[in-house]
Design a protein around this motif. Structure first.
Motif, PDB file in Angstrom:
ATOM      1  N   LEU A  23     -16.842 -21.581  38.798  1.00  0.00           N
ATOM      2  CA  LEU A  23     -16.372 -20.972  37.564  1.00  0.00           C
ATOM      3  C   LEU A  23     -14.674 -21.176  37.814  1.00  0.00           C
ATOM      4  N   LEU A  24     -14.375 -22.259  38.457  1.00  0.00           N
ATOM      5  CA  LEU A  24     -12.978 -22.494  38.687  1.00  0.00           C
ATOM      6  C   LEU A  24     -12.625 -23.131  37.132  1.00  0.00           C
ATOM      7  N   PRO A  25     -11.626 -22.275  36.438  1.00  0.00           N
ATOM      8  CA  PRO A  25     -11.029 -22.805  35.257  1.00  0.00           C
ATOM      9  C   PRO A  25     -10.302 -23.901  35.401  1.00  0.00           C
ATOM     10  N   ALA A  26     -10.673 -24.870  34.316  1.00  0.00           N
ATOM     11  CA  ALA A  26      -9.936 -26.274  34.452  1.00  0.00           C
ATOM     12  C   ALA A  26      -8.129 -26.108  34.229  1.00  0.00           C
ATOM     13  N   ARG A  27      -7.907 -25.141  33.498  1.00  0.00           N
ATOM     14  CA  ARG A  27      -6.458 -24.987  33.519  1.00  0.00           C
ATOM     15  C   ARG A  27      -6.326 -23.334  33.742  1.00  0.00           C
ATOM     16  N   LEU A  28      -5.202 -22.955  34.323  1.00  0.00           N
ATOM     17  CA  LEU A  28      -4.863 -21.547  34.532  1.00  0.00           C
ATOM     18  C   LEU A  28      -3.820 -21.309  33.696  1.00  0.00           C
ATOM     19  N   ALA A  29      -3.812 -20.068  33.011  1.00  0.00           N
ATOM     20  CA  ALA A  29      -2.799 -19.766  32.252  1.00  0.00           C
ATOM     21  C   ALA A  29      -1.669 -19.434  33.342  1.00  0.00           C
ATOM     22  N   ALA A  30      -0.211 -19.400  32.650  1.00  0.00           N
ATOM     23  CA  ALA A  30       0.748 -19.380  33.679  1.00  0.00           C
ATOM     24  C   ALA A  30       1.086 -17.789  33.693  1.00  0.00           C
ATOM     25  N   MET A  31       1.554 -17.484  34.992  1.00  0.00           N
ATOM     26  CA  MET A  31       1.852 -16.119  35.256  1.00  0.00           C
ATOM     27  C   MET A  31       3.217 -16.009  35.083  1.00  0.00           C
ATOM     28  N   ASP A  32       3.745 -14.461  34.568  1.00  0.00           N
ATOM     29  CA  ASP A  32       4.838 -14.185  34.237  1.00  0.00           C
ATOM     30  C   ASP A  32       5.885 -13.547  35.465  1.00  0.00           C
ATOM     31  N   TYR A  33       6.029 -14.546  36.419  1.00  0.00           N
ATOM     32  CA  TYR A  33       6.769 -14.364  37.530  1.00  0.00           C
ATOM     33  C   TYR A  33       8.113 -13.869  37.188  1.00  0.00           C
ATOM     34  N   GLU A  34       8.703 -14.597  36.252  1.00  0.00           N
ATOM     35  CA  GLU A  34      10.314 -14.027  35.865  1.00  0.00           C
ATOM     36  C   GLU A  34      10.136 -12.733  35.406  1.00  0.00           C
ATOM     37  N   GLY A  35       9.207 -12.204  34.739  1.00  0.00           N
ATOM     38  CA  GLY A  35       9.179 -10.991  34.018  1.00  0.00           C
ATOM     39  C   GLY A  35       8.931  -9.851  35.331  1.00  0.00           C
ATOM     40  N   ARG A  36       8.267 -10.279  36.328  1.00  0.00           N
ATOM     41  CA  ARG A  36       7.857  -9.341  37.278  1.00  0.00           C
ATOM     42  C   ARG A  36       9.169  -8.977  38.406  1.00  0.00           C
ATOM     43  N   GLN A  37       9.938 -10.331  38.453  1.00  0.00           N
ATOM     44  CA  GLN A  37      11.204  -9.974  39.188  1.00  0.00           C
ATOM     45  C   GLN A  37      12.139  -9.296  38.466  1.00  0.00           C
ATOM     46  N   THR A  38      12.257  -9.440  37.099  1.00  0.00           N
ATOM     47  CA  THR A  38      13.254  -8.701  36.380  1.00  0.00           C
ATOM     48  C   THR A  38      12.853  -7.243  36.178  1.00  0.00           C
TER      49      THR A  38
END
Ligand code: ZN
Ligand code: ZN
Length: 392
Positions: A23-38
């Protein structure tokens, strides 16, 4: 070939149990790392901190995407710097987002503290938060030694853990995939569990199938606890042969794209007696009651109470010896704890387990566990596996 040598059995490698599909997705949606740090930067002042030195690897992964095993992330109101060592030059370059990467020749913690000693004043740092649960005594004294009295260290509240409690849509997608992948292992268990088979053999088949499907690892050591061993809430698979009559508790999970799954099903070998059927029915009812108590605005302690009340009513309360559940995400056990006395209030996006159990020493035990996500209007049970008692 002489006798007594090892015989290679390629059939074992192609056994039907091993192929459960990926069930490994072919593409992963990007995580909002920037937002988490902010957002972390935004709460520092409220806790009278000028910065936070993040040393817990799952917190680092959550904040900036780094998946390696050595690193320190420094977040202040004006700067975000990630320190790692030469082994991770390439990996940090591709993974880390939202923070400047420093490849240090020294251990990352030393490098970070030297940088703090040199630049702390310029950055306006007076009080630096540390993660008390995730910094060793030795690490803390190294930090103090390098910083001398230039900066005050203070144990910070679990700010990143609190943020991690509420999962965003990308995280829920990953958790959902992990749960579905993990659930497929129960089919492998059902095909493997037989009287006389060792618990470790069942675990081995499940773990082999999981690896073939592309998981990064198991969320924890697979629990296969049969017969009287099923009364051990954490009965890791042992060399014991599964007896011809009694419960088998199967508690297992996989890590897929960084996120953990966790589920428990209990099956019965041979015809269950009246007591066994009664215990199973009570645990199932308790699990249902706990699940129905999961909704936004409810306290986690209410979920625990709902499950516990059913077992008490059935005279089994004293055999339910652990809390009802826990948060799951990048770590198998994370906040919130679903237990008596816990005041945390459920919010949409939280993902918890509901896993009551009954353990009767010398006789056996039953546990049923699902993963549940809190939604705007109630809950969604992520675990797809039925809960009727299966007899083998
Ligand atoms: Zn579990
Ligand atoms: Zn669990």
């Amino acid at each position: 070939m002489g006798t007594g040598g090892l015989v290679f059995q390629p059939a074992l490698l192609r056994g039907s149990t091993a192929n459960i599909g990926t069930l490994l997705p072919a593409r992963l949606a990007a995580m909002d790392y920037e937002g988490r740090q902010t957002r972390l930067q935004g709460v520092l002042a409220k806790h009278r901190l000028d910065g936070l030195l993040v040393t817990h690897l799952p917190n680092i992964r959550y904040l900036c995407g780094f998946t390696g095993s050595a690193g320190v992330l420094l977040v202040t109101e004006s700067t975000r710097v990630f320190f790692t060592d030469g082994r991770y030059t390439e990996q940090a370059g591709t993974e880390v987002q939202g923070a400047r990467v420093v490849i240090a020749r020294k251990p990352p913690l030393i490098a970070a503290s030297e940088r703090l000693a040199a630049k702390g004043k310029k950055w306006g740092l007076k009080t630096l938060g540390i993660e008390g649960d995730h910094l060793t005594v030795a690490g803390r004294s190294q930090l103090t030694k390098v910083l001398q009295s230039r900066l005050k260290l203070r144990e910070a509240p679990p700010l990143v853990e609190q943020a991690r409690m509420v999962k965003d849509a990308e995280e829920i997608d990953r958790l959902r995939a992990a749960v579905l992948q993990g659930a497929r292992l129960f089919d492998v268990a059902l095909r493997t569990i037989r009287a006389g088979v060792k618990e470790t053999e069942v675990a081995a088949e499940m773990e082999y199938a999981a690896r073939r499907a592309g998981v990064e690892g198991m969320s924890f050591e697979t629990i296969i606890a049969s017969g009287p061993r099923s009364a051990l809430p954490h009965g890791r698979a042992s060399q014991a042969a599964i007896p011809s009559n009694g419960f088998v508790v199967c508690d297992f999970g996989v890590i897929l794209t960084g996120y953990c799954s966790d589920m428990t099903r209990t099956v019965h070998l041979g015809v269950p007696g009246q007591q066994a059927r009664g215990v199973y029915a009570a645990v199932r009812e308790a699990q249902q009651a706990g699940t129905e108590a999961v909704k936004p605005g409810a306290k986690v302690s209410e979920v625990d109470r709902a499950a516990r009340n059913v077992l008490r009513k059935n005279g089994l309360g004293r055999h339910f010896t652990h809390s009802t559940g826990h948060g799951v995400g990048l770590e198998i056990h994370e906040a919130p704890r679903v237990a008596a006395g816990q005041a945390e209030v459920l919010r949409p996006g939280m993902v918890v387990t509901v896993e009551p159990g009954v353990y009767i020493p010398g006789v056996g035990g039953v546990r049923i566990e699902d993963m549940v996500v809190v939604t705007e209007r109630g809950r969604e049970v992520l675990t797809p596996t039925p809960k009727e008692l299966i007899t083998i």
